[in-house]
Design an enzyme around this catalytic site. Structure first.
Site, PDB file in Angstrom:
ATOM      1  N   GLU A  70     -11.348   4.595  -4.992  1.00 57.93           N
ATOM      2  CA  GLU A  70     -11.703   3.178  -5.059  1.00 57.93           C
ATOM      3  C   GLU A  70     -12.044   2.848  -6.510  1.00 57.93           C
ATOM      4  O   GLU A  70     -12.403   3.731  -7.288  1.00 57.93           O
ATOM      5  CB  GLU A  70     -12.885   2.886  -4.139  1.00 57.93           C
ATOM      6  N   ARG A  86      -1.224  -5.523   4.168  1.00 58.30           N
ATOM      7  CA  ARG A  86      -0.329  -4.952   3.157  1.00 58.30           C
ATOM      8  C   ARG A  86       0.814  -4.195   3.829  1.00 58.30           C
ATOM      9  O   ARG A  86       0.606  -3.532   4.849  1.00 58.30           O
ATOM     10  CB  ARG A  86      -1.094  -3.979   2.256  1.00 58.30           C
ATOM     11  N   ARG A 132       0.876  -1.183   0.000  1.00 56.90           N
ATOM     12  CA  ARG A 132       0.000   0.000   0.000  1.00 56.90           C
ATOM     13  C   ARG A 132       0.903   1.220   0.000  1.00 56.90           C
ATOM     14  O   ARG A 132       1.789   1.338   0.848  1.00 56.90           O
ATOM     15  CB  ARG A 132      -0.878  -0.030   1.250  1.00 56.90           C
TER      16      ARG A 132
END
Length: 165
Positions: free
Chosen positions: A68, A103, A60
């Site tokens: 999104e 992540r 990330r």
């Protein structure tokens, strides 16, 4: 863009580009970790998969938040990050171990390009104020907004992902 603003932007960009190697060198001696990897795929505008020491890791991008995939500019943001990083060598400056989705959180440099900053500069991500104090990212978002880059070109695409979620 006005010539004066353009000169300031270019100067700040070069300062940021020149400071990345020292930031990485500094990180080697601190709690942060630098990993050399190869980006194998891009998930969305702020997430990618990289092969590091034979393992595939989900990463990330730190300090930014991209739309999104089902938000306006979500697919364009993913495409932008793909242009910057897909199938390229990357240096990951890992800020902390993992987020709530497992992540790694990292600043990512793909073939020498700061992907985090470039996404914000292109108007493909927000400076994530809640998780960053970066004056560089703040400035890059301001410039993208005022010049109508990317998601800033359409007033209906400007709902931040942290509000959309």
């Amino acid at each position: 863009m006005k010539p004066f603003k353009q000169r300031i932007f270019v100067a700040l960009f070069f300062i940021a580009a020149l400071s990345l190697p020292s930031m990485i060198a500094h990180a080697r001696g601190s709690a942060q970790q630098v990993r050399s990897c190869f980006v194998v795929s891009v998930t969305d505008g702020d997430t990618l998969k990289a092969r590091c020491s034979g393992k595939i890791l989900r990463v990330r991008l730190a300090e930014i938040d991209a739309p999104e995939m089902d938000q306006p500019f979500g697919p364009q943001s993913k495409q932008s990050l793909s242009e910057i990083c897909a199938m390229r060598q990357a240096e990951l400056l890992v800020a902390r171990k993992k987020d709530q989705y497992g992540r790694l959180i990292a600043r990512v440099s793909c073939d020498g390009v700061d992907a985090n900053a470039e996404q914000v500069r292109r108007g493909m991500a927000w400076w994530y104020r809640q998780h960053s104090r970066s004056a560089e990212l703040r400035y890059l978002e301001f410039e993208a907004r005022t010049s109508g880059q990317g998601l800033w070109s359409n007033p209906f695409s400007q709902e931040p992902p942290w509000e959309f979620r």
